[in-house]
Design a protein around this motif. Sequence first.
Motif, short mmCIF file in Angstrom:
data_model
loop_
_atom_site.label_atom_id
_atom_site.label_comp_id
_atom_site.label_asym_id
_atom_site.label_seq_id
_atom_site.Cartn_x
_atom_site.Cartn_y
_atom_site.Cartn_z
N UNK A 84 63.85 10.16 34.91
CA UNK A 84 64.80 10.78 34.20
C UNK A 84 65.83 10.08 33.43
N UNK A 85 66.26 9.04 34.05
CA UNK A 85 67.08 8.31 33.41
C UNK A 85 66.64 7.48 32.04
N UNK A 86 65.45 7.03 32.13
CA UNK A 86 64.64 6.63 31.09
C UNK A 86 64.51 7.82 29.97
N UNK A 87 64.02 8.88 30.60
CA UNK A 87 64.21 10.04 29.65
C UNK A 87 65.57 10.26 28.63
N UNK A 88 66.54 10.32 29.63
CA UNK A 88 67.93 10.38 28.94
C UNK A 88 68.28 9.15 27.94
N UNK A 89 67.85 8.01 28.35
CA UNK A 89 68.19 6.90 27.46
C UNK A 89 67.25 7.10 26.19
N UNK A 90 66.08 7.61 26.37
CA UNK A 90 65.11 7.60 25.09
C UNK A 90 65.84 8.57 24.24
N UNK A 91 66.20 9.87 24.63
CA UNK A 91 66.74 10.75 23.95
C UNK A 91 68.01 10.21 23.15
N UNK A 92 68.84 9.46 23.99
CA UNK A 92 70.16 9.24 23.57
C UNK A 92 70.16 7.96 22.30
N UNK A 93 68.86 7.40 22.06
CA UNK A 93 68.76 6.15 21.48
C UNK A 93 68.66 6.75 20.00
N UNK A 94 68.85 5.87 19.08
CA UNK A 94 68.70 6.07 17.55
C UNK A 94 67.20 6.27 17.18
N UNK A 95 66.30 6.02 18.05
CA UNK A 95 64.84 6.04 17.52
C UNK A 95 64.65 7.48 17.07
N UNK A 96 63.67 7.38 16.05
CA UNK A 96 63.30 8.70 15.39
C UNK A 96 62.49 9.82 16.27
N UNK A 97 61.79 9.04 17.37
CA UNK A 97 61.00 10.24 18.41
C UNK A 97 60.73 9.58 19.67
N UNK A 98 60.26 10.59 20.57
CA UNK A 98 60.06 10.06 21.82
C UNK A 98 58.77 10.91 22.21
N UNK A 99 57.87 10.22 22.81
CA UNK A 99 56.72 10.63 23.51
C UNK A 99 57.00 10.87 25.09
N UNK A 100 56.85 12.20 25.55
CA UNK A 100 56.95 12.18 27.08
C UNK A 100 55.76 12.41 27.59
N UNK A 101 55.15 11.71 28.50
CA UNK A 101 53.89 11.67 29.19
C UNK A 101 53.82 12.42 30.49
N UNK A 102 53.19 13.43 30.57
CA UNK A 102 53.32 13.96 31.87
C UNK A 102 52.06 13.35 32.50
N UNK A 103 52.15 12.83 33.77
CA UNK A 103 50.84 12.26 34.38
C UNK A 103 50.85 12.71 36.01
N UNK A 104 49.81 12.56 36.74
CA UNK A 104 49.64 12.63 38.18
C UNK A 104 49.27 11.09 38.64
N UNK A 105 49.89 10.75 39.78
CA UNK A 105 49.93 9.50 40.45
C UNK A 105 48.16 9.28 40.71
N UNK A 106 47.45 10.31 41.07
CA UNK A 106 46.12 10.22 41.45
C UNK A 106 45.04 10.68 40.57
N UNK A 107 45.53 10.69 39.44
CA UNK A 107 44.85 11.36 38.15
C UNK A 107 44.14 10.10 37.69
N UNK A 108 42.87 9.63 37.63
CA UNK A 108 42.07 8.47 37.19
C UNK A 108 42.04 8.60 35.74
N UNK A 109 42.06 9.67 34.99
CA UNK A 109 42.16 9.62 33.64
C UNK A 109 43.72 8.94 33.23
#
Length: 194
Positions: A84-109
């Motif tokens: 969540x800190x990384x997400x907040x920093x990403x949104x506060x940065x001056x970069x044009x876009x952010x990709x938020x990747x939702x994952x599960x620890x046990x998901x092989x894919x």
Amino acid sequence: MNPPPKQTPLICFKWPWDANATTPQNPNTTTTSSCNFETPWIFKSMLSITSLASNLITSISKPQFQLKNDRKKLSGDEQAELEQRAFACALASDKEATVLEFYARNCRLCNSLVAFVGEVEKRNEEWLNVVMADAENDKWLPELLHYDVRYVPCFVLLDKNGRALAKTGVPSSRLHVLAGVSHLVKMKSPQRDS
């Protein structure tokens, strides 16, 4: 019987600031005649820097598998806080876009996509942030509901104001997810805008 005479060293190092040095055996007495060599403070700090550099080189030269085993495993709350800190920093940065990747620890894919996502982030680092979010962690529940995430892996493209622009579809195969992520990146790519 007389005690044996003291042998004096051939060379005696004396520094001007050590005129009244204390002896290590008795710190309350001072002596000017003995030839005790105590390292001046400037050399002690250089020795400290040298030992720090040596420790750094030793830790860098360890094999990677040892470093991974030495790390403390984070709890779910600690992991979510870092994400969540990384997400907040990403949104506060001056970069044009952010990709938020939702994952599960046990998901092989999800685990098979780590290298690909890292490569996407590296190639587009001047304008794109990539942030990971553990979909199984309750701390991400507001975002899961807000972005209507019902499957993993799910990639959500956000603009610099945090508004969702698009997300990948239900993953039917690894190739399908790779194509979806590539499409998201191309949608917001600065090369496409010009």
